[in-house]
Scaffold this active site. Structure first.
Site, PDB file in Angstrom:
ATOM      1  N   VAL A 192       1.001  -0.677   0.071  1.00 48.29           N
ATOM      2  CA  VAL A 192       0.167  -0.178   0.038  1.00 48.29           C
ATOM      3  C   VAL A 192       1.071   1.324   0.292  1.00 48.29           C
ATOM      4  O   VAL A 192       1.967   1.322   1.231  1.00 48.29           O
ATOM      5  CB  VAL A 192      -1.279   0.405   1.266  1.00 48.29           C
ATOM      6  CG1 VAL A 192      -1.732   1.140   1.515  1.00 48.29           C
ATOM      7  CG2 VAL A 192      -2.398  -1.070   1.481  1.00 48.29           C
ATOM      8  N   GLY A 242       4.311   4.533   2.469  1.00 45.00           N
ATOM      9  CA  GLY A 242       4.340   2.920   2.737  1.00 45.00           C
ATOM     10  C   GLY A 242       3.881   1.939   3.130  1.00 45.00           C
ATOM     11  O   GLY A 242       4.695   1.496   4.325  1.00 45.00           O
ATOM     12  N   LYS A 243       3.366   0.451   2.761  1.00 44.27           N
ATOM     13  CA  LYS A 243       3.814  -0.511   3.918  1.00 44.27           C
ATOM     14  C   LYS A 243       3.123  -1.543   3.203  1.00 44.27           C
ATOM     15  O   LYS A 243       2.448  -1.579   2.137  1.00 44.27           O
ATOM     16  CB  LYS A 243       2.354  -0.078   4.315  1.00 44.27           C
ATOM     17  CG  LYS A 243       3.892  -1.588   6.817  1.00 44.27           C
ATOM     18  CD  LYS A 243       4.512  -0.655   6.814  1.00 44.27           C
ATOM     19  CE  LYS A 243       5.236  -1.371   7.657  1.00 44.27           C
ATOM     20  NZ  LYS A 243       5.953  -0.521   8.610  1.00 44.27           N
ATOM     21  N   GLY A 244       4.058  -3.255   3.416  1.00 51.07           N
ATOM     22  CA  GLY A 244       3.556  -4.079   2.333  1.00 51.07           C
ATOM     23  C   GLY A 244       3.657  -5.366   3.307  1.00 51.07           C
ATOM     24  O   GLY A 244       3.946  -5.089   4.612  1.00 51.07           O
TER      25      GLY A 244
END
Ligand code: NAD
Length: 429
Positions: free
Chosen positions: A73, A118-120
Site C-alpha cells: 500500500v 508505504g507498507k507491504g
C-alpha cells in the site's frame, strides 16, 4: 467530521481496541477537525494513493507450487517516494497494511524527511518455510512489484519477520531487472551492500534522544530517572542499553514471556547477555519476576512500551504511574487510553515521533546510497540526534501553542505539512 471508513474498520480483527486502522483514523479525524482541514484535502489524504494486491506463485521444496497473497500500500507521495517496511505474517491483512502505510506518512512528516508512507505484507508463516522458499517468495514478490518500487517511487524496508537478508534479495532482484546495481531501492540492507552504520540501533537511539528532551521538562537528569521498558528486541533492548550507558536507572524490562524488576536498577548489559545465552529473562538473578501486565503499572519516571500495539488501554490506563510515556512501539496506546493518560497529566512522546529514529536513519541510508558516499557512525548518530531533538522541540512548541496533547499535536503537525504540499502541488487532472 463523519468517518465513512467506520464499517470497514470495525471488521478489522473483530475488536475496536485491537484495530490499528481505527486508532489511526480516529486520531487523523480529530487532528483534521482541529486544523479545520479543507474537506477536499481531507478526502484526498484519508485514503491511500494506491493499494496493490499480488498473488505470488512459489515452488516449494516439495516441488509443488503454493500461491501466496501479498500487498503493498502506497499511502501518500506528496512529499516524496513512499517509505515503509514489509512484514511476513500468517495474519497480516490489507487493512492492517493500509493503517501502517498511513502511519508512515505521518511519521515521515513529523520528523520532516522527504518521504511519503508505504507498507507491504505477505500472508505466510516464515517459521514453517525454508530459506530457499523465503528467497523465492521474496524475489517473486519483488518482480510483481517491479514497476511500483524504486529509489524515486517506493523504498521498502524490513518489518516483522523480514530482515537485512530479505532486503538484500529485494535489492538484487530489482537490480537484475534494472541491469545495474540499485542499492537505494531498499533500506535496512547489510552495511556491506550499502546499508548505513547505526541503522540497527537507530530506533532505540531515537527513543533515548526524545526521552533526554522530555526529562528536562521535569527537571530530571538521567541518573535521577527510573525507566521501565516493555520488550527487549531491536527497540526495547537496544534502547535500554543506550539509556543505561547514559546513566538512566532501568528498573524493569521484559520479553514476550514476562519481565524482571529491581527497584535499585538492573545491570542492562548483563541482562542482555543473559537473554542472549538463555533465550529468556526468566531466572535472571538479582531481580524479581514481573508479568508484562504488572510491569506497565510499576512506579517509574519513564515507561517505554517497545513491544507491540494495544498495551495501554482503557482497562489499565488509570493504573499507569509514569511521568513520561515514550512509545517505542507502534500503536501501544489505544485512543480511549489517551484521554485517561492526558487527564492524569502523563507526558506522552507519541510513537510517530518516539520511534521515528528508524525511518530517519533509513533516510540517511537512502541519501548515502544515492551519493555513493558513506558516513562514519558518529556522523549518522549526530545527525539523528539533531533531527530527533529538533522534531521533539517543534512538537512540544506546537502542542503548547495549540493547547493540545502531544499526540494530537504530532498528527496536526504531520497533516498540516502533507496538506500544505498537496495544496501547493495541486491536483493533476
Ligand atoms: P523485536 O521483534 O526485535 O522485539 C520485540 C520485543 O517485544 C521482544 O522482546 C518480544 O519478546 C517482545 N514482545 C512481543 N510481543 C509481545 C507481547 N505481546 N507482550 C510483551 N512483549 C512482547 O521488534 P522491534 O523491532 O523491537 O519492534 C518493537 C516495536 O517497535 C513494534 O511495534 C515495531 O513496529 C516498532 N518499531 C520498530 C522499529 C525498528 O526499527 N525495529 C521502528 C519503528 C517502530
Amino acid at each position: 467530521m463523519a468517518n465513512p471508513m467506520a464499517d470497514e474498520m470495525r471488521r478489522f480483527k473483530g475488536s475496536d481496541e485491537k484495530n490499528p486502522f481505527e486508532a489511526m483514523s480516529e486520531r487523523f479525524d480529530r487532528a483534521a477537525q482541529l486544523l479545520g482541514l479543507d474537506p477536499d484535502l481531507y478526502a484526498v489524504m484519508r485514503v491511500p494513493s494506491r493499494e496493490i494486491k499480488v498473488y505470488i506463485p512459489v515452488k516449494m521444496d516439495t516441488g509443488h507450487i503454493q500461491v501466496f497473497e501479498g500487498f503493498r500500500v502506497q499511502h501518500n507521495f506528496a512529499r516524496g517516494p513512499a517509505k515503509g517496511g514489509i512484514r511476513y505474517a500468517p495474519d497480516v491483512t490489507l487493512d492492517e497494511v493500509k493503517a501502517l502505510s498511513a502511519w508512515m506518512t505521518w511519521k515521515c512528516a513529523v520528523v520532516n524527511v522527504p518521504f511519503g508512507g508505504g507498507k507491504g505484507g505477505i500472508i505466510c508463516n516464515p517459521a514453517q518455510m525454508s530459506e530457499g522458499e523465503l528467497e523465492r517468495l521474496t524475489r517473486r514478490y519483488t518482480a510483481e512489484l517491479i514497476d511500483f518500487i524504486g529509489p524515486d517511487k517506493d523504498v521498502p524496508a524490513p518489518d516483522m519477520n523480514t530482515n537485512e537478508q530479505t532486503m538484500a534479495w529485494i535489492m538484487d532482484t530489482y537490480s537484475m531487472h534494472a541491469r545495474h546495481t540499485v542499492t537505494a531501492v531498499v533500506t535496512g540492507k547489510p552495511v556491506a551492500l550499502g546499508g548505513s552504520l547505526g541503522r540497527r540501533e537507530a530506533t532505540g537511539r531515537g527513543v533515548m534522544f526524545t526521552v533526554n528532551e522530555a526529562i528536562k521538562r521535569f527537571n530530571l537528569k538521567p541518573q535521577d530517572t527510573s525507566v521501565v521498558v516493555q520488550g527487549s528486541g531491536n527497540v526495547g533492548g537496544i534502547g535500554a542499553e543506550l539509556m543505561y550507558d547514559q546513566g538512566y536507572k532501568i528498573v524493569a524490562i521484559s520479553d514476550i514471556f514476562g519481565g524482571i524488576h529491581n527497584s535499585n536498577g538492573l545491570n542492562i548489559p548483563e541482562v542482555m547477555r543473559y537473554l542472549r545465552d538463555n533465550k529468556t529473562l526468566e531466572g535472571y538473578p538479582e531481580a524479581e519476576p514481573v508479568g508484562n501486565k504488572e510491569l506497565l503499572e510499576l512506579e517509574c519516571d519513564v515507561l517505554a512500551p517497545c513491544a507491540t500495539e494495544n498495551q495501554i488501554t482503557s482497562e489499565n490506563a488509570d493504573r499507569i504511574k509514569c511521568k513520561i510515556l515514550a512509545e517505542g512501539a507502534n500503536g501501544p496506546t489505544t485512543p480511549k487510553a489517551d484521554k485517561i493518560l492526558h487527564d492524569k497529566g502523563i507526558f506522552v512522546i507519541p510513537d510517530i515521533l518516539a520511534n521515528a529514529g528508524g525511518v530517519t536513519v533509513s533516510y540517511f541510508e537512502w541519501v548515502q546510497d544515492r551519493m555513493g558516499y558513506f558516513w562514519p557512525e558518529s556522523q549518522v548518530n549526530q545527525r539523528l540526534e539533531e533531527k530527533m531533538v529538533a522534531s521533539f522541540n517543534e512538537l512540544a512548541h506546537y502542542a503548547d501553542k495549540h493547547q493540545v496533547d502531544t499526540r494530537t499535536a504530532a498528527y496536526m503537525l504531520a497533516i498540516d505539512r502533507v496538506a500544505y504540499d498537496t495544496r501547493m502541488r495541486g491536483i493533476y487532472a
